[in-house]
Scaffold this motif. Structure first.
Motif, PDB file in Angstrom:
ATOM      1  N   GLU A 123       7.578  -7.075  -5.450  1.00  0.00           N
ATOM      2  CA  GLU A 123       7.015  -8.109  -5.755  1.00  0.00           C
ATOM      3  C   GLU A 123       5.557  -8.292  -6.005  1.00  0.00           C
ATOM      4  OE1 GLU A 123       8.658 -11.425  -3.656  1.00  0.00           O
ATOM      5  OE2 GLU A 123      10.781 -11.129  -4.441  1.00  0.00           O
ATOM      6  N   GLU A 124       4.877  -7.770  -4.795  1.00  0.00           N
ATOM      7  CA  GLU A 124       3.441  -7.711  -4.955  1.00  0.00           C
ATOM      8  C   GLU A 124       2.681  -6.713  -5.882  1.00  0.00           C
ATOM      9  OE1 GLU A 124      -0.124  -6.771  -1.817  1.00  0.00           O
ATOM     10  OE2 GLU A 124       1.688  -6.416  -1.128  1.00  0.00           O
ATOM     11  N   LEU A 125       3.586  -5.623  -6.038  1.00  0.00           N
ATOM     12  CA  LEU A 125       3.013  -4.635  -6.967  1.00  0.00           C
ATOM     13  C   LEU A 125       3.086  -5.365  -8.328  1.00  0.00           C
ATOM     14  CD1 LEU A 125       4.239  -1.276  -5.824  1.00  0.00           C
ATOM     15  CD2 LEU A 125       1.872  -2.021  -6.073  1.00  0.00           C
ATOM     16  N   LEU A 126       4.252  -5.970  -8.532  1.00  0.00           N
ATOM     17  CA  LEU A 126       4.495  -6.585 -10.043  1.00  0.00           C
ATOM     18  C   LEU A 126       3.336  -7.802 -10.241  1.00  0.00           C
ATOM     19  CD1 LEU A 126       6.425  -6.855 -12.498  1.00  0.00           C
ATOM     20  CD2 LEU A 126       7.851  -8.413 -11.269  1.00  0.00           C
ATOM     21  N   ALA A 127       3.309  -8.584  -9.130  1.00  0.00           N
ATOM     22  CA  ALA A 127       2.271  -9.685  -9.108  1.00  0.00           C
ATOM     23  C   ALA A 127       0.877  -9.250  -9.481  1.00  0.00           C
ATOM     24  CB  ALA A 127       2.447 -10.513  -7.857  1.00  0.00           C
ATOM     25  N   LEU A 128       0.595  -8.294  -8.838  1.00  0.00           N
ATOM     26  CA  LEU A 128      -1.099  -7.802  -9.174  1.00  0.00           C
ATOM     27  C   LEU A 128      -0.940  -6.940 -10.587  1.00  0.00           C
ATOM     28  CD1 LEU A 128      -1.370  -5.861  -5.611  1.00  0.00           C
ATOM     29  CD2 LEU A 128      -2.726  -7.709  -6.598  1.00  0.00           C
ATOM     30  N   THR A 129      -0.038  -6.166 -11.003  1.00  0.00           N
ATOM     31  CA  THR A 129       0.019  -5.661 -12.336  1.00  0.00           C
ATOM     32  C   THR A 129       0.052  -6.868 -13.324  1.00  0.00           C
ATOM     33  OG1 THR A 129       1.278  -3.971 -11.515  1.00  0.00           O
ATOM     34  CG2 THR A 129       1.279  -4.207 -13.914  1.00  0.00           C
ATOM     35  N   SER A 130       0.700  -7.897 -13.220  1.00  0.00           N
ATOM     36  CA  SER A 130       0.838  -8.849 -14.223  1.00  0.00           C
ATOM     37  C   SER A 130      -0.309  -9.782 -14.114  1.00  0.00           C
ATOM     38  CB  SER A 130       2.058  -9.729 -13.674  1.00  0.00           C
ATOM     39  OG  SER A 130       2.132 -11.084 -14.654  1.00  0.00           O
ATOM     40  N   VAL A 156     -11.335 -11.167  -8.978  1.00  0.00           N
ATOM     41  CA  VAL A 156     -11.615 -10.238  -7.701  1.00  0.00           C
ATOM     42  C   VAL A 156     -11.437 -10.919  -6.528  1.00  0.00           C
ATOM     43  CG1 VAL A 156     -13.277  -8.895  -6.435  1.00  0.00           C
ATOM     44  CG2 VAL A 156     -13.127  -8.659  -8.871  1.00  0.00           C
ATOM     45  N   GLN A 157     -12.154 -12.116  -6.463  1.00  0.00           N
ATOM     46  CA  GLN A 157     -12.050 -12.874  -5.053  1.00  0.00           C
ATOM     47  C   GLN A 157     -10.466 -13.280  -4.991  1.00  0.00           C
ATOM     48  OE1 GLN A 157     -13.194 -17.127  -4.853  1.00  0.00           O
ATOM     49  NE2 GLN A 157     -14.445 -16.524  -2.911  1.00  0.00           N
ATOM     50  N   GLN A 158      -9.689 -13.487  -5.865  1.00  0.00           N
ATOM     51  CA  GLN A 158      -8.215 -13.781  -5.895  1.00  0.00           C
ATOM     52  C   GLN A 158      -7.629 -12.610  -5.400  1.00  0.00           C
ATOM     53  OE1 GLN A 158      -6.158 -15.034  -9.273  1.00  0.00           O
ATOM     54  NE2 GLN A 158      -4.301 -15.436  -8.376  1.00  0.00           N
ATOM     55  N   ALA A 159      -7.907 -11.464  -5.773  1.00  0.00           N
ATOM     56  CA  ALA A 159      -7.237 -10.214  -5.593  1.00  0.00           C
ATOM     57  C   ALA A 159      -7.478  -9.879  -3.893  1.00  0.00           C
ATOM     58  CB  ALA A 159      -7.569  -9.176  -6.302  1.00  0.00           C
ATOM     59  N   ILE A 160      -8.911  -9.825  -3.331  1.00  0.00           N
ATOM     60  CA  ILE A 160      -9.092  -9.436  -1.927  1.00  0.00           C
ATOM     61  C   ILE A 160      -9.102 -10.492  -1.118  1.00  0.00           C
ATOM     62  CG2 ILE A 160      -9.866  -7.214  -2.970  1.00  0.00           C
ATOM     63  CD1 ILE A 160     -12.824  -8.406  -2.484  1.00  0.00           C
ATOM     64  N   TRP A 292      -4.895   0.235  -2.466  1.00  0.00           N
ATOM     65  CA  TRP A 292      -4.598  -0.368  -3.796  1.00  0.00           C
ATOM     66  C   TRP A 292      -5.263  -1.458  -4.076  1.00  0.00           C
ATOM     67  CZ3 TRP A 292      -0.919   3.075  -4.678  1.00  0.00           C
ATOM     68  CH2 TRP A 292      -0.173   3.572  -3.831  1.00  0.00           C
ATOM     69  N   LYS A 293      -5.764  -2.253  -3.493  1.00  0.00           N
ATOM     70  CA  LYS A 293      -6.517  -3.255  -3.872  1.00  0.00           C
ATOM     71  C   LYS A 293      -8.006  -2.715  -4.276  1.00  0.00           C
ATOM     72  CE  LYS A 293      -4.020  -7.045  -1.458  1.00  0.00           C
ATOM     73  NZ  LYS A 293      -4.466  -8.180  -0.393  1.00  0.00           N
ATOM     74  N   ARG A 294      -8.609  -1.951  -3.573  1.00  0.00           N
ATOM     75  CA  ARG A 294      -9.870  -1.275  -4.083  1.00  0.00           C
ATOM     76  C   ARG A 294      -9.537  -0.749  -5.368  1.00  0.00           C
ATOM     77  NH1 ARG A 294      -9.908   1.475   1.190  1.00  0.00           N
ATOM     78  NH2 ARG A 294     -10.261   3.524   0.125  1.00  0.00           N
ATOM     79  N   GLN A 295      -8.620   0.022  -5.612  1.00  0.00           N
ATOM     80  CA  GLN A 295      -8.419   0.471  -7.112  1.00  0.00           C
ATOM     81  C   GLN A 295      -8.205  -0.579  -8.210  1.00  0.00           C
ATOM     82  OE1 GLN A 295      -8.608   3.579  -7.726  1.00  0.00           O
ATOM     83  NE2 GLN A 295      -8.345   3.434  -9.817  1.00  0.00           N
ATOM     84  N   LEU A 296      -7.600  -1.568  -7.939  1.00  0.00           N
ATOM     85  CA  LEU A 296      -7.633  -2.676  -8.784  1.00  0.00           C
ATOM     86  C   LEU A 296      -8.862  -3.160  -9.053  1.00  0.00           C
ATOM     87  CD1 LEU A 296      -5.828  -5.007 -10.313  1.00  0.00           C
ATOM     88  CD2 LEU A 296      -5.721  -6.291  -8.063  1.00  0.00           C
ATOM     89  N   CYS A 297      -9.627  -3.564  -7.953  1.00  0.00           N
ATOM     90  CA  CYS A 297     -11.014  -4.018  -8.230  1.00  0.00           C
ATOM     91  C   CYS A 297     -11.888  -3.231  -9.036  1.00  0.00           C
ATOM     92  CB  CYS A 297     -11.597  -4.385  -6.928  1.00  0.00           C
ATOM     93  SG  CYS A 297     -10.741  -5.728  -6.215  1.00  0.00           S
TER      94      CYS A 297
END
Length: 741
Positions: A123-130, A156-160, A292-297
């Motif tokens: 669910e977390e992965l899906l939420a980040l991808t979406s 970015v603030q929302q993600a980390i 994971w979050k660093r890569q997303l940012c």
């Protein structure tokens, strides 16, 4: 131990800090430096025992096999030796999983490990991808850079979950400005504040290009030493500039502590491979952001960099096309002018339309053209002298000219900013654009010029980041890439036009030279003939005079004396006449410059007919005129001489069998004016005499008054004017001489 055993850092030397050989790492992971060939341990971080059952003091010289099970070791070797290593890799050591980051350095392998953290669930992965997909779509919909920057820092603030996320853009002097920010309530905002270039030294900016994601999980954490500090294989510190865990500069850590920050994540915004800005994330408490979050940012930072590039390319291309149309129109007007100088003089105002400059000056072909608001002529010439003697680049642009050319401080109102393009250094030819000084109010995060001195005499970073205002003087608006490129294009095209014109001038000069050479060769040939004439016409009477003298000397009686003296007198008179004729020929041959004027053909004809009135009356000649062209440009004395010779010949060589008829006519023939004298006289046998028609002393009818100089002189005079003299004749019918000028 500090970061370096023998190097202490403060603000006076931070630009020279060797951050690539820092001998410590952050404690949230461990590091091993291995021999690339044998995989023996050369150096290790002292905290390895916190993650594995290992004693750093016992690892030196051992391979990784001493740390892991055999099955793990075989897989580990395969992962470390694989080509095109991916970072990170999922490594298993002693049954534990780690994010493994591997890179080569100076013949060694640097292996860093962070504990593996699995996502909370699908669910977390899906939420980040979406969320990231929605972010990209929304980023494309935002129309301005600021709107896109605000969306980016918000995501970015929302993600980390950091307290504060800022988007920090560099200017051309590497000062930074916060152009977008998301900050939690109660914290100091730095929106639109500026930070001096010294906050991020040169080598740190270079690192941001090589390592676009950089995390400091705990600013106050105790750093972990790498032991030994000197690599035993190289006997020097290991280069770990690409390390994930490398400890930050001590001056940077102190700087963050003064800001009240305990964790940071920086994401480089690289546009076309160049450092454009940073997404700077700060938190008041320590926090470790997982991979994971660093890569997303990082992906977010890349997406923002792409829209910056797309927006720049669209804006720049559209503006550049407008500039290019103006440049092409200006060049066309210059090409269609009589000269480059004239074209520039008439269109000098168009120079300002090629940029945002307020003044322009062009030094070309020994002339100076100015338009708009420029310094004085004296100041401009001094500036060109300085450029010629001190600047080696073909293009120079600056928004603060006075920092490199001190005399510019007196002219900064017109020329704080300069774009200078060299056309020809040798000829001191330049194209210059000027921008005026702007008084810019800049808000700094603390006074950038006053670091705090302490009793230790170490210069620390500033402790206050309160709003501090400064009025910036001596600077202009910056020069855009469009302005630089269109100015370079104009210079290239101007040089092409100048070279083309020079080629045309050289070709014209070469043609003139060829014509002049031909004329000189002809003239020299005639002068050579002239020497033969002198030799022939003077040697014979001189020989006869010597013979008469010998006759007198052999029989000096009165009768012989009288006869010899009479013959001598006749010979002297003939020689005098010959010399007069030769002087006339010589004068015609040597004449170079004659006044050209509009001459009335009818007036000249009338004058010469009056001079020949006795011959006309004596011969009862009928003279007709048909002058379709009334004037011709040339030396009047030549035209009179030519007409006199042609008319007198027409009368002199008349036929005794019919009334003489002479006709003078003129007409336009393309770009020439032609003048003809026709008669019904004796005519000339052209087959017999045509090749000698205009030779000096050539006669064809045995007339006692004929000297054979009139036609020769007429041809010389006509050709001296760039014209031609031709003849059509038939014995017993008549002759027509035609002059075309």
């Amino acid at each position: 131990m500090q970061n370096y055993p023998n190097f202490k850092v403060d603000l006076t030397n931070c630009d020279a800090e060797p951050i690539h050989i820092i001998g410590r790492i952050q404690p949230h992971g461990f590091l091993l430096i291995l021999n690339e060939q044998t995989l023996e341990v050369e150096q290790v971080s002292e905290n390895i025992g916190n993650f594995l059952q290992a004693d750093p003091a016992q690892l030196a010289g051992k391979t990784l096999q001493a740390l892991v099970e055999q099955e793990e070791y075989e897989k580990l070797i395969s992962q470390l030796r694989s080509e095109g290593q991916a970072n990170p890799q999922l490594l298993q050591l002693q049954g534990e999983q780690f994010f493994g980051f591997v890179h080569q350095s100076q013949g060694s392998l640097v292996l860093e490990c962070e504990p593996y953290e699995q996502p909370s669930g699908d669910e977390e992965l899906l939420a980040l991808t979406s969320a990231y997909t929605n972010f990209q779509a929304e980023l494309d919909r935002r129309s301005t850079l600021i709107e896109q920057a605000e969306l980016t820092v918000g995501f970015v603030q929302q993600a980390i979950g950091y307290d504060q996320v800022m988007l920090y853009r560099f200017d051309e002097d590497w000062h930074g400005e916060v152009i977008a920010e998301n900050v939690k309530p109660g914290l100091q905002s730095y929106l639109y504040h500026h930070f001096p270039a010294s906050d991020i030294p040169v080598q740190a900016r270079a690192l941001l290009v090589k390592k676009p994601v950089r995390q400091i999980a705990n600013v106050s954490a105790v750093a972990v030493d790498i032991v030994p500090y000197l690599n035993p294989t190289t006997s020097s510190p290991s280069n770990i500039i690409r390390s994930e865990l490398r400890n930050p500069s001590e001056i940077h850590l102190e700087y963050l502590q003064h800001m009240g920050v305990q964790a940071t994540l920086s994401l480089s915004v690289l546009v076309n491979g160049k450092l454009w800005g940073i997404i700077a994330c700060q938190n008041k408490t320590p926090v470790l952001v997982n991979f994971w979050k660093r890569q997303l940012c990082y992906n977010v930072a890349q997406a923002f960099a792409n829209v910056v590039l797309a927006q720049q390319e669209y804006r720049d291309q559209r503006k550049f096309e407008n500039y290019k149309v103006i440049e092409e129109q200006l060049l066309e007007r210059i090409v269609n002018s009589n000269s480059v100088n004239e074209g520039l003089e008439k269109n000098r105002n168009s120079l300002l339309e090629l940029s945002e400059a307020t003044g322009a000056a062009l030094f070309l072909n020994g002339n100076m053209y100015t338009t708009g608001d420029t310094p004085s002529e004296t100041a401009l010439r001094e500036l060109v002298d300085w450029l010629t003697n001190n600047v080696t680049e073909r293009v120079l642009f600056t928004r603060e000219l006075s920092t490199i050319y001190y005399a510019a401080a007196d002219i900064r109102q017109q020329s704080a900013g300069l774009l200078a393009l060299e056309i020809s250094k040798f000829n001191k030819e330049y194209l210059l654009f000027f921008k005026p000084e702007i008084l810019e109010k800049r808000i700094w995060a603390g006074d950038p010029e006053k670091p705090v001195q302490e009793d230790t005499k170490r210069v620390h970073p500033r402790k206050s980041f309160a709003k501090w205002e400064e009025i910036i003087k001596g600077k202009s608006q910056p020069w855009s890439l469009n302005e630089i490129e269109i100015a370079q294009l104009l210079v290239k095209d101007l040089i092409a036009v100048v070279l083309r014109n020079q080629k045309a001038k050289l070709e014209a000069l070469n043609t003139d030279l060829s014509e002049t050479t031909s004329k000189l060769l002809t003239k020299n040939k005639r002068l050579e003939d002239f020497t033969h004439i002198i030799s022939h016409n003077l040697r014979s009477p001189l020989s006869n005079m010597l013979g008469l003298y010998d006759l007198y000397e052999s029989n000096p009686d009165p009768d012989t004396t009288k006869e010899v003296m009479e013959l001598m007198r006749n010979m002297i008179q003939n020689m005098s006449a010959t010399i007069d004729d030769l002087n006339l020929i010589l004068k015609s041959e040597l004449e170079q410059q004659l006044d050209h004027q509009e001459v009335s053909i009818s007036e000249v004809v009338e004058k010469e007919l009056q001079n020949l009135q006795s011959q006309i009356l004596e011969s009862n000649a009928q003279v007709k005129t048909d002058l379709k062209v009334q004037t011709v440009k040339g030396p009047k004395i030549y035209l009179e001489s030519v007409l006199h010779n042609l008319l007198s010949n027409a009368l002199k060589y008349r036929s005794s069998e019919r009334q003489p008829v002479v006709e003078v006519s003129s007409w336009q023939e393309q770009e020439q004016v032609c003048l003809a004298v026709s008669d019904n006289g004796l005519g000339i046998d052209m087959e017999k005499f045509g090749g000698k028609m205009f030779d000096p002393y050539a006669t064809f009818h045995g007339n006692k008054d004929a000297k054979g100089l009139g036609l020769y002189l007429s041809k010389v005079q006509v050709e001296a004017l760039g014209g031609s003299l031709s003849v059509v004749s038939e014995p017993g019918v008549g002759t027509t001489f035609t002059v075309c000028l």
